[in-house]
Design a protein around this motif. Structure first.
Motif, short mmCIF file in Angstrom:
data_model
loop_
_atom_site.label_atom_id
_atom_site.label_comp_id
_atom_site.label_asym_id
_atom_site.label_seq_id
_atom_site.Cartn_x
_atom_site.Cartn_y
_atom_site.Cartn_z
N LYS A 71 0.84 -1.20 0.00
CA LYS A 71 0.00 0.00 0.00
C LYS A 71 0.87 1.25 0.00
O LYS A 71 1.76 1.40 0.83
N LEU A 72 0.62 2.10 -0.95
CA LEU A 72 1.49 3.26 -1.15
C LEU A 72 0.64 4.52 -1.32
O LEU A 72 -0.26 4.55 -2.17
N VAL A 73 0.93 5.52 -0.51
CA VAL A 73 0.24 6.80 -0.62
C VAL A 73 1.27 7.83 -1.09
O VAL A 73 2.30 8.02 -0.43
N LEU A 74 1.01 8.43 -2.23
CA LEU A 74 1.94 9.44 -2.76
C LEU A 74 1.25 10.79 -2.78
O LEU A 74 0.27 10.98 -3.51
N ILE A 75 1.77 11.72 -1.98
CA ILE A 75 1.18 13.06 -1.91
C ILE A 75 2.20 14.07 -2.43
O ILE A 75 3.39 13.99 -2.08
N ASN A 76 1.73 14.95 -3.28
CA ASN A 76 2.60 15.91 -3.97
C ASN A 76 3.79 15.21 -4.64
O ASN A 76 4.94 15.65 -4.50
N PRO A 77 3.53 14.12 -5.36
CA PRO A 77 4.63 13.30 -5.88
C PRO A 77 5.28 13.90 -7.12
O PRO A 77 4.64 14.63 -7.89
N GLU A 78 6.56 13.57 -7.29
CA GLU A 78 7.25 13.92 -8.52
C GLU A 78 8.27 12.84 -8.86
O GLU A 78 8.78 12.18 -7.97
N ARG A 111 9.74 11.15 -5.49
CA ARG A 111 9.81 11.87 -4.22
C ARG A 111 8.38 12.27 -3.92
O ARG A 111 7.66 12.76 -4.81
N ALA A 112 7.94 12.04 -2.68
CA ALA A 112 6.55 12.35 -2.32
C ALA A 112 6.45 12.53 -0.81
O ALA A 112 7.39 12.23 -0.07
N GLN A 113 5.29 13.00 -0.37
CA GLN A 113 4.98 13.06 1.06
C GLN A 113 4.02 11.93 1.40
O GLN A 113 3.20 11.53 0.57
N ASP A 114 4.13 11.41 2.63
CA ASP A 114 3.17 10.41 3.07
C ASP A 114 1.97 11.12 3.70
O ASP A 114 1.89 12.36 3.69
N GLU A 115 1.02 10.35 4.24
CA GLU A 115 -0.22 10.99 4.72
C GLU A 115 -0.01 11.81 5.99
O GLU A 115 -0.94 12.48 6.44
N HIS A 116 1.20 11.77 6.55
CA HIS A 116 1.51 12.64 7.69
C HIS A 116 2.34 13.84 7.26
O HIS A 116 2.74 14.65 8.10
N GLY A 117 2.65 13.92 5.96
CA GLY A 117 3.40 15.07 5.46
C GLY A 117 4.90 14.85 5.38
O GLY A 117 5.64 15.74 4.97
N LYS A 118 5.34 13.65 5.74
CA LYS A 118 6.79 13.36 5.73
C LYS A 118 7.25 13.05 4.30
O LYS A 118 6.67 12.21 3.61
N TRP A 119 8.32 13.73 3.88
CA TRP A 119 8.88 13.49 2.54
C TRP A 119 9.66 12.19 2.53
O TRP A 119 10.34 11.86 3.50
N LEU A 127 5.97 -3.11 -13.05
CA LEU A 127 4.57 -2.71 -12.84
C LEU A 127 4.44 -1.53 -11.88
O LEU A 127 3.64 -0.61 -12.10
N LEU A 128 5.26 -1.53 -10.81
CA LEU A 128 5.19 -0.43 -9.85
C LEU A 128 5.61 0.89 -10.51
O LEU A 128 4.97 1.93 -10.32
N ALA A 129 6.69 0.83 -11.32
CA ALA A 129 7.14 2.04 -12.02
C ALA A 129 6.04 2.55 -12.96
O ALA A 129 5.79 3.75 -13.06
N ARG A 130 5.39 1.60 -13.64
CA ARG A 130 4.31 1.97 -14.57
C ARG A 130 3.15 2.63 -13.81
O ARG A 130 2.63 3.66 -14.22
N ALA A 131 2.78 2.02 -12.67
CA ALA A 131 1.67 2.58 -11.87
C ALA A 131 2.04 3.97 -11.36
O ALA A 131 1.23 4.90 -11.38
N MET A 132 3.28 4.13 -10.88
CA MET A 132 3.71 5.44 -10.37
C MET A 132 3.61 6.50 -11.47
O MET A 132 3.09 7.59 -11.25
N GLN A 133 4.08 6.16 -12.67
CA GLN A 133 4.06 7.13 -13.77
C GLN A 133 2.62 7.45 -14.20
O GLN A 133 2.27 8.60 -14.44
N HIS A 134 1.79 6.41 -14.26
CA HIS A 134 0.38 6.60 -14.66
C HIS A 134 -0.34 7.51 -13.65
O HIS A 134 -1.04 8.44 -14.03
#
Ligand code: NI
Length: 169
Positions: A71-78, A111-119, A127-134
Motif C-alpha cells: 500500500k502506497l500513498v503518494l502526496i505531492n509526488p514527482e 519523491r513524495a509526502q506520506d499521509e503525515h506530510g513526511k517526505w 509494474l510499480l514504475a508503470r503505476a507510479m508514472q500513470h
C-alpha cells in the motif's frame, strides 16, 4: 466508503491537481476511501482527480489488497529520476474496457509526502514504475490516452464516442 470514479472526459481529470497542504483526518479519510474504491474496482491505483478531488494525491497497491506492505500513498509526488523504456499494456479506471500499450520508463525514483506530510524517496520498477508514472500523470492532469500513439488514441476516442452514443459509457 466507495467513491464514484469519474470517467473521461470529466473536465477535472484533465486539470492539474492543487498541492496538498493539510495533512489532517479529512485527508486520511480520503486516502482510506480511495484504497477501498480501488479494491472494489480491482484496480492497482487511483488518483484524487478521478474521484472529483483536484489534489496532488494518489494511492497505489500493485498487490490489489493482497499484501499490506504494497500500500502506497503518494502526496505531492514527482519523478526525480527515470531510466529505460517499457512498452506494455495499460488500463485506467476512468477508461473502462480500454487497454492499450503505452511507453513508460522501466525504472523511476519518486519523491513524495506520506499521509503525515513526511517526505520520502522510493524506487519502482516494472509494474510499480508503470503505476507510479500513470498516477503521477493523473495528478498533473495527463491521461494515458494521450500517451498512446496518435493512431491508437484516435481509435480509442472513436470507440468511446460510440459507447457514449449507445449509453454504454
Ligand atoms: Ni488511471
Amino acid at each position: 466508503m466507495i467513491l464514484k470514479i469519474l470517467k473521461y472526459p470529466e473536465p477535472v481529470l484533465s486539470q492539474p491537481g492543487e498541492p496538498v497542504t493539510e495533512f489532517n483526518a479529512e485527508l486520511r479519510k480520503l486516502v482510506a476511501d480511495m484504497f477501498e474504491t480501488t479494491y472494489a474496482s480491482q484496480g492497482i491505483g487511483l488518483a484524487a482527480p478521478q474521484v472529483g478531488v483536484s489534489k496532488r494525491l494518489t494511492t497505489i497497491d500493485v498487490s490489489m489488497g493482497k499484501n499490506h506492505t504494497d500500500k502506497l500513498v503518494l502526496i505531492n509526488p514527482e519523478i526525480i529520476f527515470q531510466e529505460g523504456k517499457l512498452y506494455e499494456e495499460e488500463g485506467c479506471l476512468s477508461f473502462p474496457d480500454i487497454r492499450e500499450k503505452v511507453v513508460r520508463a522501466a525504472k523511476v525514483r519518486i519523491r513524495a509526502q506520506d499521509e503525515h506530510g513526511k517526505w520520502f524517496e522510493m524506487d519502482g520498477e516494472d509494474l510499480l514504475a508503470r503505476a507510479m508514472q500513470h498516477e503521477i500523470d493523473h495528478v498533473d492532469g495527463m491521461l494515458f490516452i494521450f500517451r498512446m500513439s496518435a493512431l491508437k488514441r484516435d481509435l480509442n476516442l472513436r470507440k468511446i464516442r460510440k459507447m457514449q452514443r449507445a449509453g454504454e459509457w
